[in-house]
Design an enzyme around this catalytic site. Structure first.
Site, PDB file in Angstrom:
ATOM      1  N   ARG A 178     -22.791  -3.301 -18.139  1.00  0.00           N
ATOM      2  CA  ARG A 178     -22.124  -4.018 -17.054  1.00  0.00           C
ATOM      3  C   ARG A 178     -22.936  -3.965 -15.767  1.00  0.00           C
ATOM      4  NH1 ARG A 178     -17.185  -5.854 -18.295  1.00  0.00           N
ATOM      5  NH2 ARG A 178     -16.296  -5.022 -20.208  1.00  0.00           N
ATOM      6  N   PRO A 183       0.399   2.887  -4.253  1.00  0.00           N
ATOM      7  CA  PRO A 183       0.763   3.628  -5.456  1.00  0.00           C
ATOM      8  C   PRO A 183      -0.266   3.417  -6.568  1.00  0.00           C
ATOM      9  CG  PRO A 183       2.422   1.955  -4.869  1.00  0.00           C
ATOM     10  CD  PRO A 183       1.246   1.743  -4.009  1.00  0.00           C
ATOM     11  N   GLU A 184      -0.915   4.486  -6.966  1.00  0.00           N
ATOM     12  CA  GLU A 184      -1.834   4.467  -8.097  1.00  0.00           C
ATOM     13  C   GLU A 184      -1.284   5.447  -9.129  1.00  0.00           C
ATOM     14  OE1 GLU A 184      -5.893   4.988  -6.753  1.00  0.00           O
ATOM     15  OE2 GLU A 184      -5.439   4.043  -4.837  1.00  0.00           O
ATOM     16  N   HIS A 228      14.049  -5.659   2.678  1.00  0.00           N
ATOM     17  CA  HIS A 228      13.170  -5.980   1.541  1.00  0.00           C
ATOM     18  C   HIS A 228      13.601  -5.290   0.258  1.00  0.00           C
ATOM     19  CE1 HIS A 228      10.663  -7.766   4.584  1.00  0.00           C
ATOM     20  NE2 HIS A 228      10.551  -6.611   5.192  1.00  0.00           N
ATOM     21  N   ARG A 262       5.945  -6.209   0.935  1.00  0.00           N
ATOM     22  CA  ARG A 262       4.893  -7.208   0.708  1.00  0.00           C
ATOM     23  C   ARG A 262       5.172  -8.099  -0.503  1.00  0.00           C
ATOM     24  NH1 ARG A 262       0.193  -4.885   2.892  1.00  0.00           N
ATOM     25  NH2 ARG A 262      -1.120  -6.479   2.027  1.00  0.00           N
TER      26      ARG A 262
END
Length: 275
Positions: free
Chosen positions: A156, A2-3, A99, A118
């Site tokens: 950077r 999921p983004e 879960h 997870r």
DNA sequence: CATTTCACCTGGTGGC
DNA sequence: TGCCACCAGGTGAAAT
């Protein structure tokens, strides 16, 4: 995983179903891992509150919570899905998936469930009081402007792919959309972030916006086990140009898509288009 | 401070 | 068929 587009899709779906509802009670699993705030604190904080609205910030789903009869936010329930997290709106009598770490029952009879095999996800509860609300650290890729975007990467030395994944800089971009955005902008993922030209940076900013917008329209990418609030899969994985297309022909030039490791992440690109 | 590496987790995969 | 080492990657802490 999921983004931004997947989280946006889920937040919209949850908001449409539970906005204005009242939380009757909340149950949490006894694992320590997915809880940023102690389970008991969350259960007590959620119970009795009204859901004012649900929205996305970065990869976080923020549930604004209030008191009966007002629209003022007095607390927030913040859900991060991690890699395998699901936030579902169901009926309480449906079978409980393995879960399942949270069950929030609502006055309407619906139930919000958080399922995460997870346990990389995070559940957090915040009382607002005089404190300001939650905000993601990085800038929003959907709305960031040209100058601010360029400034994120100035000087950077790390790879542009690694910089895109850094949530302190941009929030919401993960492995899928970093790869897809870089392909769309014709930029090699290993290029040093600070060495990109003004033109390349602008191409990247627009490419990300385009890719993310298109992905939201298609309900996100269902790779691994992503589904929306109703358990329905997205379709953007069918539109991927590079992500998980190792060895397949590039949709633009036919060259075989390569997979390399950048910043410890599987990274997919076209050696010709992004060379 | 900037950057890199690693631990946290479990299900799915591929090799034998 | 069964077993197991290994990989996937978002994030934050630890190391460099």
């Amino acid at each position: 995983m999921p983004e931004l587009p997947e989280v946006e899709t889920i937040a919209r779906g949850v908001d449409a179903r539970v906005r204005g509802d009242r939380i009757a009670e909340a149950w949490f699993s006894s694992h320590k891992q997915p809880f940023k705030t102690a389970a008991l604190t969350q259960a007590r904080g959620l119970a009795g509150r009204t859901i004012v609205s649900v929205h996305r910030t970065g990869k976080h789903i923020v549930c604004e919570l209030g008191e009966a009869g007002t629209n003022e936010t007095t607390a927030q329930w913040i859900v991060h899905l991690g890699m395998t997290g699901r936030l579902l709106v169901t009926t309480p009598d449906g079978p409980v998936a393995a879960h399942t770490h949270a069950r929030v029952s609502l006055a309407s009879g619906r139930e919000i469930r958080f399922v995460d095999a997870r346990r990389f996800g995070r559940l957090e509860f915040r009382e607002l009081k005089k404190m300001e609300g939650f905000s993601a650290a990085g800038s929003e890729p959907m709305t960031i402007g040209t100058a601010e975007f360029a400034e994120l990467f100035r000087g950077r030395k790390l790879a542009i792919k690694a910089a895109l994944l850094n949530q302190q800089l941009l929030s919401g971009v993960g492995n899928i959309y970093a790869d897809e955005g870089l392909f769309q902008a014709s930029i090699m993922p290993r290029r040093r972030a600070g060495k990109l030209t003004r033109e390349e940076l602008e191409r990247l900013r627009l490419a990300l916006r385009t890719v993310l917008t298109h992905a939201i329209q298609l309900g996100g990418s269902s790779v691994s086990d992503y589904v929306d609030a109703d358990g329905v899969k997205g379709f953007f994985q069918l539109e991927h140009c590079v992500y998980q297309r190792t060895g397949l022909p590039c949709r633009r030039c036919g060259t075989r898509i390569k997979r390399i490791l950048v910043a410890g992440r599987g990274t997919h690109y076209c050696p010709k288009c992004q060379g």
